[in-house]
Design a protein around this motif. Structure first.
Motif, PDB file in Angstrom:
ATOM      1  N   ALA A   1     -11.510 -10.096 -60.355  1.00  0.00           N
ATOM      2  CA  ALA A   1     -12.939  -9.959 -60.659  1.00  0.00           C
ATOM      3  C   ALA A   1     -13.823 -10.762 -59.704  1.00  0.00           C
ATOM      4  N   GLU A   2     -13.194 -11.480 -58.771  1.00  0.00           N
ATOM      5  CA  GLU A   2     -13.930 -12.297 -57.795  1.00  0.00           C
ATOM      6  C   GLU A   2     -14.930 -13.215 -58.495  1.00  0.00           C
ATOM      7  N   ILE A   3     -14.429 -13.924 -59.499  1.00  0.00           N
ATOM      8  CA  ILE A   3     -15.288 -14.771 -60.318  1.00  0.00           C
ATOM      9  C   ILE A   3     -15.764 -15.999 -59.565  1.00  0.00           C
ATOM     10  N   MET A   4     -14.862 -16.576 -58.784  1.00  0.00           N
ATOM     11  CA  MET A   4     -15.241 -17.748 -57.996  1.00  0.00           C
ATOM     12  C   MET A   4     -14.258 -17.919 -56.861  1.00  0.00           C
ATOM     13  N   ASP A   5     -14.625 -18.769 -55.928  1.00  0.00           N
ATOM     14  CA  ASP A   5     -13.779 -19.111 -54.804  1.00  0.00           C
ATOM     15  C   ASP A   5     -12.458 -19.719 -55.296  1.00  0.00           C
ATOM     16  N   LYS A   6     -11.361 -19.320 -54.692  1.00  0.00           N
ATOM     17  CA  LYS A   6     -10.044 -19.798 -55.117  1.00  0.00           C
ATOM     18  C   LYS A   6      -9.940 -21.317 -55.071  1.00  0.00           C
ATOM     19  N   ASP A   7     -10.391 -21.932 -53.986  1.00  0.00           N
ATOM     20  CA  ASP A   7     -10.272 -23.393 -53.867  1.00  0.00           C
ATOM     21  C   ASP A   7     -11.057 -24.109 -54.960  1.00  0.00           C
ATOM     22  N   GLU A   8     -12.255 -23.605 -55.255  1.00  0.00           N
ATOM     23  CA  GLU A   8     -13.065 -24.208 -56.324  1.00  0.00           C
ATOM     24  C   GLU A   8     -12.378 -24.020 -57.676  1.00  0.00           C
ATOM     25  N   PHE A   9     -11.843 -22.835 -57.904  1.00  0.00           N
ATOM     26  CA  PHE A   9     -11.131 -22.558 -59.146  1.00  0.00           C
ATOM     27  C   PHE A   9      -9.943 -23.510 -59.304  1.00  0.00           C
ATOM     28  N   MET A  10      -9.153 -23.650 -58.262  1.00  0.00           N
ATOM     29  CA  MET A  10      -7.972 -24.517 -58.340  1.00  0.00           C
ATOM     30  C   MET A  10      -8.378 -25.973 -58.586  1.00  0.00           C
ATOM     31  N   LYS A  11      -9.430 -26.422 -57.937  1.00  0.00           N
ATOM     32  CA  LYS A  11      -9.921 -27.786 -58.138  1.00  0.00           C
ATOM     33  C   LYS A  11     -10.365 -27.989 -59.592  1.00  0.00           C
ATOM     34  N   GLN A  12     -11.126 -27.037 -60.113  1.00  0.00           N
ATOM     35  CA  GLN A  12     -11.605 -27.146 -61.487  1.00  0.00           C
ATOM     36  C   GLN A  12     -10.453 -27.065 -62.495  1.00  0.00           C
ATOM     37  N   MET A  13      -9.480 -26.213 -62.221  1.00  0.00           N
ATOM     38  CA  MET A  13      -8.330 -26.089 -63.124  1.00  0.00           C
ATOM     39  C   MET A  13      -7.496 -27.363 -63.116  1.00  0.00           C
ATOM     40  N   TYR A  14      -7.345 -27.980 -61.964  1.00  0.00           N
ATOM     41  CA  TYR A  14      -6.585 -29.239 -61.901  1.00  0.00           C
ATOM     42  C   TYR A  14      -7.264 -30.292 -62.777  1.00  0.00           C
ATOM     43  N   ALA A  15      -8.583 -30.397 -62.674  1.00  0.00           N
ATOM     44  CA  ALA A  15      -9.319 -31.361 -63.503  1.00  0.00           C
ATOM     45  C   ALA A  15      -9.191 -31.011 -64.987  1.00  0.00           C
ATOM     46  N   SER A  16      -9.258 -29.722 -65.306  1.00  0.00           N
ATOM     47  CA  SER A  16      -9.126 -29.291 -66.693  1.00  0.00           C
ATOM     48  C   SER A  16      -7.735 -29.603 -67.235  1.00  0.00           C
ATOM     49  N   TYR A  17      -6.700 -29.326 -66.433  1.00  0.00           N
ATOM     50  CA  TYR A  17      -5.326 -29.625 -66.857  1.00  0.00           C
ATOM     51  C   TYR A  17      -5.101 -31.132 -67.014  1.00  0.00           C
ATOM     52  N   GLN A  18      -5.720 -31.936 -66.149  1.00  0.00           N
ATOM     53  CA  GLN A  18      -5.581 -33.392 -66.301  1.00  0.00           C
ATOM     54  C   GLN A  18      -6.102 -33.838 -67.665  1.00  0.00           C
ATOM     55  N   HIS A  19      -7.185 -33.243 -68.094  1.00  0.00           N
ATOM     56  CA  HIS A  19      -7.738 -33.584 -69.402  1.00  0.00           C
ATOM     57  C   HIS A  19      -6.877 -33.002 -70.524  1.00  0.00           C
ATOM     58  N   LYS A  20      -6.565 -31.710 -70.410  1.00  0.00           N
ATOM     59  CA  LYS A  20      -5.803 -31.010 -71.456  1.00  0.00           C
ATOM     60  C   LYS A  20      -4.413 -31.609 -71.648  1.00  0.00           C
ATOM     61  N   PHE A  21      -3.774 -31.973 -70.548  1.00  0.00           N
ATOM     62  CA  PHE A  21      -2.406 -32.480 -70.606  1.00  0.00           C
ATOM     63  C   PHE A  21      -2.334 -33.977 -70.323  1.00  0.00           C
ATOM     64  N   ALA A  22      -3.325 -34.713 -70.774  1.00  0.00           N
ATOM     65  CA  ALA A  22      -3.357 -36.162 -70.530  1.00  0.00           C
ATOM     66  C   ALA A  22      -2.095 -36.853 -71.061  1.00  0.00           C
ATOM     67  N   LYS A  23      -1.548 -36.349 -72.148  1.00  0.00           N
ATOM     68  CA  LYS A  23      -0.342 -36.964 -72.725  1.00  0.00           C
ATOM     69  C   LYS A  23       0.944 -36.301 -72.233  1.00  0.00           C
ATOM     70  N   LYS A  24       0.810 -35.228 -71.424  1.00  0.00           N
ATOM     71  CA  LYS A  24       1.980 -34.542 -70.863  1.00  0.00           C
ATOM     72  C   LYS A  24       1.713 -34.219 -69.390  1.00  0.00           C
ATOM     73  N   PRO A  25       1.427 -35.230 -68.565  1.00  0.00           N
ATOM     74  CA  PRO A  25       1.053 -34.949 -67.170  1.00  0.00           C
ATOM     75  C   PRO A  25       2.144 -34.245 -66.369  1.00  0.00           C
ATOM     76  N   GLU A  26       3.358 -34.279 -66.853  1.00  0.00           N
ATOM     77  CA  GLU A  26       4.455 -33.635 -66.120  1.00  0.00           C
ATOM     78  C   GLU A  26       4.327 -32.116 -66.070  1.00  0.00           C
ATOM     79  N   VAL A  27       3.508 -31.517 -66.919  1.00  0.00           N
ATOM     80  CA  VAL A  27       3.356 -30.057 -66.906  1.00  0.00           C
ATOM     81  C   VAL A  27       2.221 -29.578 -65.997  1.00  0.00           C
ATOM     82  N   ILE A  28       1.440 -30.500 -65.467  1.00  0.00           N
ATOM     83  CA  ILE A  28       0.292 -30.110 -64.644  1.00  0.00           C
ATOM     84  C   ILE A  28       0.738 -29.387 -63.376  1.00  0.00           C
TER      85      ILE A  28
END
Length: 190
Positions: free
Chosen positions: A148-175
């Motif tokens: 759907a060309e929602i956003m630039d891949k690099d920006e998406f990956m950066k935002q997802m990494y930050a989101s996963y850091q928050h979501k998986f704060a107690k399980k960082p091994e799955v990031i």
């Protein structure tokens, strides 16, 4: 991106369709978009069909209803093609993304004459390879962002990494596994 993109997700309880829709809304919001991400709730249980939705855009979103005429549909579980009319109201200018290992040619006959673009991705293989378990939502999320060309891949990956850091704060091994699943979702959707 167009003014608004509307996405309908079809999955089964426990596969992460709701989580993917909410993650997409979160990362899109963090890049300055107007967003909605919400599930349609009923008496569903683990394994029962569920629906979730996204609206994303550059301008304020005033609609507050389910999405009946989506631009894109994401099917997290291909068995739903037999149980749910996943193409109902789907724009032929958009497309459908289906989690399947089967060739697209085998899937098209199950789409009730849908004339738009059909994309496939083997999110099962990707998630098992990257995470050791079947969690198809990360590769499916990357696939819809690319298609759907929602956003630039690099920006998406950066935002997802930050989101996963928050979501998986107690399980960082799955990031890292989830990040690999996202990367493969981008490259393996066809």
């Amino acid at each position: 991106m167009r003014k608004h993109i509307e996405i309908r997700w079809h999955g089964r309880g426990g596969q992460g369709a709701k989580t993917a829709a909410l993650l997409l809304a979160d990362v899109a919001f963090n890049t300055g978009m107007y967003v909605q991400g919400f599930p349609e709730y009923g008496p569903e249980r683990m394994g029962a069909p569920i629906t979730a939705y996204n609206r994303l855009g550059d301008t304020e979103i005033r609609a507050h209803s389910n999405i009946y005429e989506p631009d894109y549909v994401v099917v997290v579980d291909e068995t739903l093609l037999h149980a749910v009319d996943v193409t109902k109201g789907l724009s032929k200018e958009g497309g459908i993304i289906i989690n399947t290992a089967r060739p697209k040619e085998e899937i098209i006959s199950l789409l009730k004459g849908y004339e738009g673009a059909v994309y496939t991705i083997d999110a099962r293989e990707i998630s098992v390879d990257c995470l050791g378990k079947y969690f198809p939502n990360s590769p499916m999320l990357a696939a819809i962002v690319k298609v759907a060309e929602i956003m630039d891949k690099d920006e998406f990956m950066k935002q997802m990494y930050a989101s996963y850091q928050h979501k998986f704060a107690k399980k960082p091994e799955v990031i890292e596994g989830n990040m690999r699943a996202l990367e493969r979702g981008f490259t393996e959707v066809k």
